[in-house]
Write an enzyme that holds these catalytic residues in place. Structure first.
Site, mmCIF file in Angstrom:
data_model
loop_
_atom_site.group_PDB
_atom_site.id
_atom_site.type_symbol
_atom_site.label_atom_id
_atom_site.label_comp_id
_atom_site.label_asym_id
_atom_site.label_seq_id
_atom_site.Cartn_x
_atom_site.Cartn_y
_atom_site.Cartn_z
ATOM 1 N N HIS A 111 33.062 13.865 3.117
ATOM 2 C CA HIS A 111 33.946 14.906 3.134
ATOM 3 C C HIS A 111 34.647 15.348 1.902
ATOM 4 O O HIS A 111 34.891 16.527 1.721
ATOM 5 C CB HIS A 111 34.984 14.400 4.366
ATOM 6 C CG HIS A 111 34.413 14.440 5.624
ATOM 7 N ND1 HIS A 111 35.361 15.021 6.691
ATOM 8 C CD2 HIS A 111 33.334 14.105 6.229
ATOM 9 C CE1 HIS A 111 34.624 14.795 7.933
ATOM 10 N NE2 HIS A 111 33.448 14.187 7.608
ATOM 11 N N ASP A 125 36.171 15.409 -5.899
ATOM 12 C CA ASP A 125 37.515 16.030 -6.900
ATOM 13 C C ASP A 125 38.674 15.324 -6.196
ATOM 14 O O ASP A 125 39.715 15.649 -6.484
ATOM 15 C CB ASP A 125 37.574 17.265 -6.926
ATOM 16 C CG ASP A 125 38.045 18.185 -5.718
ATOM 17 O OD1 ASP A 125 38.059 17.512 -4.507
ATOM 18 O OD2 ASP A 125 38.540 19.162 -5.819
#
Ligand code: HEM
Ligand SMILES: *[C@@H]1O[C@H](CO)[C@@H](O)[C@H](O)[C@H]1NC(C)=O
Ligand SMILES: *[C@@H]1O[C@H](CO)[C@@H](O)[C@H](O)[C@H]1NC(C)=O
Ligand SMILES: CC(=O)N[C@H]1CO[C@H](CO)[C@@H](O)[C@@H]1O
Length: 326
Positions: free
Chosen positions: A60, A68
């Site tokens: 996800h 990130d």
């Protein structure tokens, strides 16, 4: 002329440094990966379901704005973060990432990104669950944006070709998608994500004919016909046989019509994907090797490197919370 020959190597050098690399923290935090591995080991011994939690979190994270750590950001009064988007419901493991980060900040402050923590911890958990251990390049930086509106993830009732449109857009082949869905070899799904298969499949008044009848009865009893809020819903193992092992058994279960999510079973029903399902079901080691390659590739999606982004001090908040919304 001379100037150009002089500058060219430096140009390439700077490109080369702004990339992920193996053992990125070798001089800045030599024990980073060891510290992560130790904490994952301790956690896994108390709760082996951490492997599933991390695998799903990693997916996800990487599929929304790249790997990130944007998934870790807490919502604030002026920013609804990714965490609070519908598809992120039931993603778990946030506290464990925070625990790792706290330990790393003690040893090497402001150095190891939350994005690298997710990636490395996932790798270590996979190895503890019977999968291979694999080298991962590091040097990811943490993102400065996390917005619920950016979350656009595939749903569990898509067809293979619909699901593939999400993966193709991220540069994956169909085989790689079938491989990555093999992560459903561990973990659970809440009934809400598959109840539609159990009683009145697509308005037929009957269960999904592509589900084994014994499994239908078992899941009907577990789930009941009326929906519950997702987080209080009962759960079923995605791999009904070796539910805590990272292995190829998921594909055998699919061939036995024992896939839980509609998309999982669809892999075995669709002509475009069933060949890969058969291949992986008959070659466990081949699957694991392919899985590792796909995981490493997923871990490189749209990463921030060099001076982009930041190294968060706490994984749940940006260093300058003023940046929060956009
Ligand atoms: C078409 C693609 C995918 C769809 C539609 C999908 C959908 C889902 C759904 C609905 C659940 C149940 C969540 C819950 O009830 O809490 C789930 C669980 C899970 N997914 Fe996927 N998934 C996909 C791809 C992936 C990929 C690529 C990975 C990792 C590489 C992954 C790893 C997991 C894991 C490990 C779980 C179990 C989580 C837990 O036990 O908490 N999934 N997935
Ligand atoms: C469960 O998995 C094991 C190991 O992969 C396999 O030998 C066995 O046949 C499977 N059993 C069922 C009921 O699917
Ligand atoms: C984010 O929210 C969670 C749950 O509300 C909380 O436990 C955690 O401490 C928060 N993180 C930060 C950095 O505020
Ligand atoms: C763990 C977590 O933050 N889950 C959130 C997912 O999104 C729903 C609403 O869309 C929130 O209620 C959950 O708290």
């Amino acid at each position: 002329m001379a100037l150009r020959y002089f500058l060219l190597p430096f140009f390439f050098l700077s490109l080369a440094t702004a990339q992920l690399s193996f053992n990125f923290y070798r001089s800045t935090c030599p024990n980073a990966e060891f510290i992560i591995k130790t904490l994952v080991f301790n956690k896994f011994n108390k709760d082996p379901s951490i492997t599933a939690a991390l695998l799903r979190m990693h997916f996800h994270d990487c599929f929304v704005r790249g790997c990130d750590a944007s998934i870790l950001i807490n919502s604030t009064s002026n920013n609804q973060a990714e965490k609070d988007a519908g598809p992120n419901e039931t993603v778990r493991g946030y506290e464990f990432i925070d625990e790792i980060k706290t330990q790393l900040e003690k040893k090497c402050p402001n150095t190891v990104s939350c994005a690298d923590i997710i990636t490395a911890a996932t790798r270590d958990a996979v190895a503890l669950s019977g999968g291979p251990s694999y080298p991962i390049p590091t040097g990811r930086r943490d993102g400065l944006i996390s917005n619920a509106n950016d979350v656009n993830l595939p749903g569990p009732s898509l067809s293979v070709s619909q699901a593939f449109s999400f993966f193709r857009a991220k540069g994956f082949t169909l085989k790689e998608m079938v491989t990555l869905l093999g992560a459903h070899t561990v973990g659970v799904a809440h009934c809400g994500f598959f109840r539609g298969r159990l009683f009145n499949f697509q308005g037929t008044g009957k269960p999904d004919p592509s589900m084994d009848t014994a499994l239908v009865s078992k899941l009907q009893k577990l789930c009941g016909s009326s929906s519950l809020p997702t987080v209080r819903d009962p759960t079923a193992f995605l791999d009904q046989n070796t539910s805590f092992r990272v292995d190829n058994e998921f594909y055998n279960q699919v061939l036995k019509k024992r896939g839980i999510l509609q998309i999982d079973q669809a892999l075995g029903n669709d002509r475009s994907s069933v060949g890969f399902v058969r291949q992986f079901s008959s070659d466990g080691n081949g699957f694991l090797k392919t899985f590792v390659d796909a995981m490493v590739k997923m871990g490189k999606l749209e990463v921030l490197v060099g001076n982009a982004g930041e190294i968060r001090k706490k994984c749940g908040v940006f260093n300058s919370p003023g940046f929060a919304s956009m």
